[in-house]
Design an enzyme around this catalytic site. Structure first.
Site, PDB file in Angstrom:
ATOM      1  CG  ASP B 871      -2.075   1.013   1.027  1.00 35.63           C
ATOM      2  OD1 ASP B 871      -2.207   1.574  -0.079  1.00 35.63           O
ATOM      3  OD2 ASP B 871      -2.832   1.231   1.988  1.00 35.63           O
ATOM      4  CD  GLU B 909       7.244   5.020 -12.664  1.00 35.89           C
ATOM      5  OE1 GLU B 909       6.370   4.318 -12.117  1.00 35.89           O
ATOM      6  OE2 GLU B 909       6.998   5.869 -13.521  1.00 35.89           O
ATOM      7  CG  ASP B 941      -5.135  -0.704  -1.038  1.00 35.25           C
ATOM      8  OD1 ASP B 941      -5.842  -0.180  -1.923  1.00 35.25           O
ATOM      9  OD2 ASP B 941      -5.505  -0.816   0.140  1.00 35.25           O
ATOM     10  CG  HIS B1074      -3.373   1.634   5.350  1.00 37.45           C
ATOM     11  ND1 HIS B1074      -3.535   2.675   4.472  1.00 37.45           N
ATOM     12  CD2 HIS B1074      -3.911   2.036   6.532  1.00 37.45           C
ATOM     13  CE1 HIS B1074      -4.161   3.663   5.101  1.00 37.45           C
ATOM     14  NE2 HIS B1074      -4.399   3.303   6.345  1.00 37.45           N
TER      15      HIS B1074
END
Lengths: 367, 1099
Positions: B871, B909, B941, B1074
């Site tokens: 994430d 990137e 994600d 996350h």
């Protein structure tokens, strides 16, 4: 010679109307031949005293093209204006009599008449000056004398133009109007050339009705409407009672909450004038109305304290104390209402043994 | 703090404010809109590097699951089939000239064969023949007319179209004559045989289409025929008979076979009451067909496009179809395998979703090429000239200057004249038809969306950002000086199920204050740090301006400028801001000394490849209004409750709102007219179809195991039995300020009481009482403690108040400088004695995870598997870098996780950092297991739809390359994109009432994306608001996980987030990633120490 106007000529025409609206302060303005409503969308910003903006065009597709751009902006809802504004757009012809076009303060006919056949101009004059009879009319039309300065132009400026008048022709027509319908006219224009002998590129006549002349009373009973209403929008304004109440109540609550917070932070230390301090009564907090009213925002909405009191007494969103002198704010709810649900029925799940699952093997399934 | 987080429900629906951000709002000027979308489309299409999407064209899908109301009337519209066939036929015409259209032709041709041929054998026989028979009967009459049919494939279609025309009016012969049935059956049988042979010949299971092509039969054609018959129009009838006439050789009869089989399916469907469609939501199981799950892909609504008076493409069409080289086609087909995305596991359940099916009533949309001779450079002049010819083109026009789309058929070539006003030059305008698009073609969808936006406007809704809101129903929260506007986010899109209007209920929070007001408040509160506070509070916020309806993101504040400054206008003249606003908008700026807000538009290439001017836009605070929830309010629990009460609508309210919108649309004549311009007709019902509830999982603790309760909540179980593994806590320290001494003491005591049953060994801690609660005091105490006692396993801190800076300092110290798991606890959470026990239990669970303990797991029947979650956290102020969190499983139980963090600069990137993480994770896996994982499943994600292709073509090759680092290592890879912020909602649907579906509900058809294997899974249980599932898109799958595997593995992974004893809405590794990215980006601002990488220290 390259003739290029800055700002562009159409903008100068609009600007002329805008300036006139500012001076003349009309309440009801109609743009005849409004096309894609670009003048109207300018006027909606520069509305000064305008409360009704109407547009008429015979081409309904042209109106439709951008008519939704006339809708209120988001901010018009966030901070409703104090004056009302309604915008109406009609499809119809200016050579027809339409009852709802009467009673306007200003009618603008920007670059319109040259699109009419000469015989129609007669009817147009009669309808606009004789029937609609607004307090003022602005008519703009190309000045044919200027055409010599337009490079490469043969014939008319636009192929739909049926005629283009010289200044003299325009004057003749305009003075005829004045004589016939009781108007005075001022001639002016926009788009000046270096050589001022040819006049303006667009000539403009500003007609004003003789103040002593009353509108010709129309004795014909209710006439049938001939225009088709394409669009109508009413802007939110404080003149609308609901909006006024809502706005006022919001301001009052906000102000009261601010005062209460300030008071809580200072922990009741301040000892002010009696009746002017925030105080606690039971679980609720009372904020004197006088102090709420002292807020410039509230005052701007409601200059009279009694009026404020009246409004608030009649509104369920705000609670006033018994004598109406203070806003009552509910006390802090006690904490602990966080939901920690005590579910009893869950025991069974806990006790449920694991089902004997058939051994799965996805690797085998994939192969 | 952390404790607070435990207690926060993860599943709380976020007020989707951030997503509202947008740079370039859809504009009101509709013509321009057309133009823009249009060019975008063109650009896309013309991009030669873009491989053909493996999309399933609507018409080739089987129609039976189609739950559209429109279907019901199908039978009453005999000419249907004809026009559809026609449209495509004409489409074919251009195939030769234009590479792009070849692609589309191929795509369209494909997809059909697999499912289409087969089912005919399954159940098509007998029953449905009445319909087909009629078509045939009707066709009989016209059979004579096909003029010289053996022209060539493309032509063939035209030929077919021709008799169709003659067949009008249709002669529906209701009597089904037996003799007529026979030939069909025979034809079918015949056709079966060649098919089989073909299959054998073609060897490696290449799609049937390629076989058709191989035989020189254009699949397009046969498809079209099938279509014809399906619709059972007279045209369709004729097509059936035509082929044998054309030449009774193999290929045509194959064509017949296909046509027929399609027909059978179709009629079968109508006989069987066509699944869910008739009733709208009856949701009759399609299982009756026992066709297996592979083909429930329903046909698109547009199938039922009713064409009237279709004129066939005239034969002298100038663009004679040339067949693209067979080789190209074959190459393309490799990617065109029909996407199998339907699973079977679990219980069927009726689910609704916020989609409304759309019927395209236009026979087709026609594409023309417009040439001006002599050439007219000016676009606006071109527009003007075309506008003058509205009488020819009609009012409904989408024109970009050279390509023109009309819902209306003009002659093949139309010559018009116009005059160039600048020099009176006469200009010849030639309008030449280049394509006939099916009305649901991707090229048309942008126009439909423009129409939709207009409709929303007609209904009086206001465009704010991208969505439309209703100011009349605004909810005013005076206390907070804000308004909540209810509204909709709407979009017409084409999914696996056809053309749909996707409607989501949205709320916009607008504030009554201008930015200047907000600044004034900030000034009053903190004069010294005024500028800092403003920066913090305003940057990143979205403002809406007073004078137009645009929204802008505040990127900076220009303190040195004021409205008195000047700027250069487009015409080169200088003007002050004050003057500008006065003149243009009649606005008088009152505060002359306010700073200016800066908006930096995103660099965006404008349609046509022109770079848009990317200057700064300066905004006046006084004329800008804040939108969104104020940051201060976000932290105010009570205020948020006031707000979420209005925003979190239940499924019932959600569907009510949608129905209201549909009602408003259907009762507004103007709106209907607008939609009708492009022949669109909305169904009046919300989509109801069949989903599944996945089987419940078994949760395994150390010895106990139990089936997950229906409520997917096992908070009781995890504190009653031992976790899988517990790390004995022998040496730990607790830090607290003096005034929290009592709470600290109680906490330690409670820990002692509850640890036993949980299987945790917990010794007495080192107590460090601090004089005060200043940040330095904490940092110093912890630092000296860790220095003097290197064996400390855990640092526990009691914090007073909600203090971000303190939290950040502690975490920096314990995660970066002196690596040691740490637990921060807000003293407020300990303030309620009656809850202390359960809170202590939760904290202990969390501590155990942080130390490397394992709480529970579920069985994943895949060996040597590594599951990775990724994430990315973006800082809202956008100035700092974005942070990628990476978490990979290390053992077969999926209870050991390896985590890494990388920071990227704004334009860097993500994949670079990703490779580093992946290599490290693989090495770690090897250390632990002495082997590498054979299968790697990556849950990624935060990838939007627009980035999917980039991920596929750029990230995945890099990942594969990564494996080459190790000799002879070629693991199987499955890459799944996880999308949380989506507008699809699912409803349960019982007896006509919509509610929330149970956890584990999956929907893998109809609303899914035509380009990918994807599904919607609602893993978590909904307590408040509406059920927003998570969208999973399998981008890459060499592990060959079946749809069932993908869905169930994902569901299993949603059980494994140890901070929540229940399922969460994303797979646990994603959630871990996350948390990690958030901690690193928000508090640490640097990479955490590697020593902690094998523990879930970031929980």
């Amino acid at each position: 010679m390259d003739v290029r106007f800055s700002p562009p000529l159409f903008m100068q025409r609009y600007q002329f109307v805008i300036e006139f609206v500012k001076k003349f302060a009309p309440r009801k303005v109609m743009d005849v031949g409004c096309a894609d409503c670009s003048l109207l969308s300018k006027l909606k910003f520069h509305r000064h005293c305008v409360e009704l903006l109407a547009g008429v065009d015979i081409d309904c597709a042209a109106i439709r093209q951008r008519m939704h751009a006339l809708a209120p902006l988001t901010c018009d809802y966030l901070q409703p204006a104090s004056r009302p504004l309604t915008i109406e757009l009609y499809q119809g012809s200016v050579t027809e009599r339409e009852p709802c076009t009467r009673g306007f303060d200003l009618v603008t006919c920007i670059e319109l008449i040259e699109h009419l056949e000469p015989w129609e101009v007669e009817r147009f004059s009669d309808v606009v000056f004789g029937y609609m009879a607004p307090r003022a009319v602005i008519v703009s039309t190309p000045n044919a004398e200027f055409n010599t300065l337009l490079p490469g132009l043969t014939g008319f400026r636009h192929k739909d133009h049926k005629f283009e008048w010289s200044r003299a022709e325009f004057n003749t027509w305009a003075l005829g109007i004045c004589w016939r319908y009781g108007y005075t006219v001022d001639f002016t224009g926009v788009g000046e050339a270096q050589d001022s002998s040819v006049g303006f590129c667009s000539q403009i006549g500003v007609f004003q009705r003789h103040p002593e002349l009353n509108v010709p009373v129309n004795n014909t009973p209710v006439e049938a409407t001939v225009y088709r209403l394409l669009y109508k929008v009413v802007y939110p304004s404080l003149q609308d009672n609901n909006i006024f109440h809502r706005t006022l109540v919001s301001e009052v609550i906000y102000r009261a909450e601010c005062l209460r917070r300030a008071w809580e932070e200072e922990e009741e230390e301040e000892e002010g004038v009696a009746g002017q301090t925030v105080y606690r009564c039971g679980r609720s907090v009372h904020v004197p109305l006088l102090r709420v009213w002292a807020c410039p925002r509230v005052q701007a909405l409601c200059a009279d304290l009694h009026h404020l009191q009246e409004v608030l007494l009649g509104d369920s969103r705000v609670q006033l104390d018994a004598n109406g002198g203070a806003v009552v704010l509910p006390g802090d709810e006690q904490e602990g209402e966080e939901e920690e649900e005590e579910d009893c029925g869950r025991e069974e799940f806990a006790m449920r043994p694991a089902k004997c699952n058939i051994e799965e093997d996805w690797d085998a399934e994939i192969g | 703090m952390t404790t607070l987080r435990i207690l926060t429900l993860y599943s709380k629906k976020q007020v989707n404010e951030k997503s509202k951000f947008q740079g370039n709002a859809a504009q009101a000027v509709v013509e321009e809109n057309y133009l823009q979308v249009f060019r975008r489309e063109q650009r896309l299409k013309m991009d030669p590097s873009k491989p053909p999407f493996p999309r399933l064209p609507g018409p080739t899908r089987l129609p039976w699951l189609q739950p559209s109301g429109g279907r019901g009337v199908l039978a009453d519209r005999p000419p249907l089939g004809r026009a559809r066939g026609l449209a495509v036929a004409a489409d074919r015409l251009t195939a030769g000239g234009d590479g792009v259209s070849v692609t589309s032709a191929v795509q369209r041709g494909r997809g059909a064969p697999g499912p289409a041929v087969e089912p005919a054998v399954g159940f098509g026989r007998g029953a449905p023949l009445s319909v087909g028979g009629r078509g045939l009967a009707a066709a009989r009459g016209v059979l004579g007319s096909p003029p010289e049919p053996v022209v060539g494939k493309g032509r063939g279609m035209m030929v077919v179209a021709q008799p169709a025309e003659c067949a009008v009016p249709p002669q529906p012969s209701p009597a089904v004559e037996v003799p007529e049935k026979v030939p069909i059956l025979q034809a079918k049988k015949e056709s079966d045989a060649p098919l089989k042979t073909l299959k054998d010949v073609s060897g490696e299971g290449s799609s049937l289409v390629s076989m058709f092509r191989g035989m020189g039969v254009d699949p397009m054609e046969s498809w079209a025929r099938g279509r014809g018959l399906m619709g059972r129009g007279p045209g369709g009838g004729s097509t059936v008979d035509t082929p044998p006439r054309v030449g009774p050789v193999g290929p045509p009869s194959v064509g017949t076979g296909r046509a027929l089989s399609l027909d059978l399916i179709h009629s079968g469907q109508s006989l069987l009451g066509r699944g869910v469609s008739g009733v709208g939501r009856a949701s009759i199981s399609p299982v009756g067909f026992s066709r297996g799950p592979a083909v429930p892909a329903p046909a698109p609504t547009p199938t039922s496009a009713p064409p009237h008076g279709a004129t066939p493409v005239s034969k002298d069409a100038p663009v004679t179809p040339e067949h693209p080289p067979t080789t190209t086609e074959l190459k393309m087909e490799a990617a065109l395998e029909p996407l199998k995305k339907a699973g079977t596991k679990g219980c069927p359940v009726a689910v609704g979703s916020n989609y409304i099916s759309i019927l395209c009533r236009n026979e087709a949309v026609f594409q023309y090429h417009v040439t001006f001779t002599p050439n007219v450079e000016s676009l606006s002049m071109r527009f003007g000239m075309m506008r003058e010819h509205r009488s020819t083109t009609g009012e409904v026009v989408a024109f970009d200057g050279s390509i023109l789309y009309l819902p209306k058929r003009l002659d093949e070539v139309v010559h018009l004249k116009a005059e160039r006003k600048t020099d009176n030059q006469e200009i010849a305008i030639k309008i030449q038809m280049t394509k006939v698009l099916p009305p649901y073609s991707d090229l048309c969808i942008p126009f439909y969306n423009v129409v939709l936006r207009r409709v929303m406007k007609i209904l009086g809704l206001k465009l704010v950002g991208r969505n439309h809101y209703d100011p009349q129903s605004a909810i005013v929260l005076g206390k907070h000086r804000l308004q909540v506007w209810p509204g909709y986010s709407t979009c017409i899109k084409r999914t696996d199920g056809g053309l749909y209007l996707a409607v989501d209920v949205s709320h916009k929070v607008l504030r009554n204050d201008s930015v200047l007001d907000v600044m004034n408040v900030i000034y009053q509160q903190s004069r010294e740090s005024f500028q800092d506070e403003c920066t913090k509070g305003l940057i990143g916020g979205i403002v809406i301006t007073r004078y137009n309806n645009r929204t802008y993101r505040v990127d900076d504040i220009e303190w040195s400028k004021s409205p008195k400054d000047t700027f250069t206008m487009a015409n080169g003249s200088e003007t002050t801001f004050i003057e500008y606003y006065r003149k243009n908008y009649g606005i008088t700026i009152k505060e002359l000394d306010q700073p200016m807000l800066v908006h930096r538009p995103k660099e965006r290439s404008q349609p046509g490849g022109k770079q848009v001017i990317t200057g700064e836009i300066l905004l006046i605070p006084e004329l800008s209004f804040m939108t969104g929830i104020p940051e201060k309010m976000r932290k105010d629990f009570k205020a948020m409750k006031d707000l979420t009460m209005h925003i979190n609508v239940s499924a019932e309210q959600h569907t009510q709102s949608i129905k209201q919108l549909l009602r408003n649309m259907s009762t507004s004549q103007e709106a209907l007219t607008e939609l009708d311009r492009w022949g669109l007709q909305l169904s009046s019902n919300i989509l109801v179809t069949q989903g599944r509830t996945l089987p419940m999982e078994t949760i395994c603790l150390q010895s106990a195991s139990f089936v997950s309760p229906v409520s997917v909540d096992w908070s009781r179980e995890v504190v009653r039995d031992s976790a899988i593994s517990c790390i004995p806590l022998c040496c730990w320290a607790i830090f607290y300020p003096r005034r929290a001494a009592e709470q600290a003491e109680e906490l330690v005591a409670t820990f002692g009481k509850v640890a036993g049953p949980m299987g945790l060994r917990l010794d007495r801690p080192i107590r460090v009482e601090m004089r005060d609660d200043r940040t330095e005091t904490y940092v110093k105490s912890i630092h000296s403690q860790l220095a003097s006692e290197p064996n400390v396993q855990l640092v526990v801190c009691i914090l007073t108040g909600n203090r971000e800076d303190l939290y950040s300092a502690i975490k920096k110290l314990c995660c970066v400088q002196n690596p040691c798991p740490s637990q921060a606890i807000n003293v407020r959470t300990l303030s309620q004695p009656q809850k202390l026990r359960s809170i202590a239990q939760k904290i202990l669970l969390q501590i155990n995870c942080k130390l490397g303990g394992e709480l529970w797991t579920v069985n994943v029947p895949l060996k040597h598997l590594m599951v990775i979650g990724v994430d990315v956290h973006h800082d809202t102020s956008k100035k700092s870098r974005s942070v990628m969190g990476f978490v990979a499983s290390l053992n077969s139980l999926l209870t050991k996780w390896y985590s890494r963090v990388t920071f990227q600069m704004p334009n860097e990137e993500i994949i670079n950092g990703f490779r580093v993480c992946l290599l490290a994770a693989l090495q770690k896996y090897y250390e632990v297991n002495h082997t590498f994982p054979e299968k790697i499943v990556i849950y990624r994600d935060g990838v939007s739809d627009g980035q999917l292709k980039t991920v596929e073509h750029y990230e995945i090759p890099q990942i594969l390359k990564c494996f080459e680092t190790f000799p002879d290592y070629e693991p199987k890879l499955t890459f799944i994109v996880v999308q949380k912020r989506i507008s699809t909602t699912l409803y349960s649907c019982v007896a006509d009432r919509f509610g929330t579906p149970p956890p584990g509900t999956v929907l893998d058809h109809t609303v899914t994306n035509r380009d990918w294997v994807d599904f919607y899974l609602m893993a978590h249980s909904i307590r408040q608001g509406c059920a927003i599932p998570t969208h999973y898109i399998s981008i890459y799958n060499t592990a060959n996980l079946t749809p069932d595997h993908l869905q169930r593995l994902t569901f299993k992974m949603c059980h494994l987030y140890w901070n929540w004893p229940g399922t969460i809405r994303v797979p646990a590794p994603c959630k871990y990633a996350h948390k990690l990215a958030f901690l690193s980006g928000q508090y640490l601002h640097s990479e955490p120490a590697l020593q902690l990488a094998d523990k879930l220290y970031f929980l």
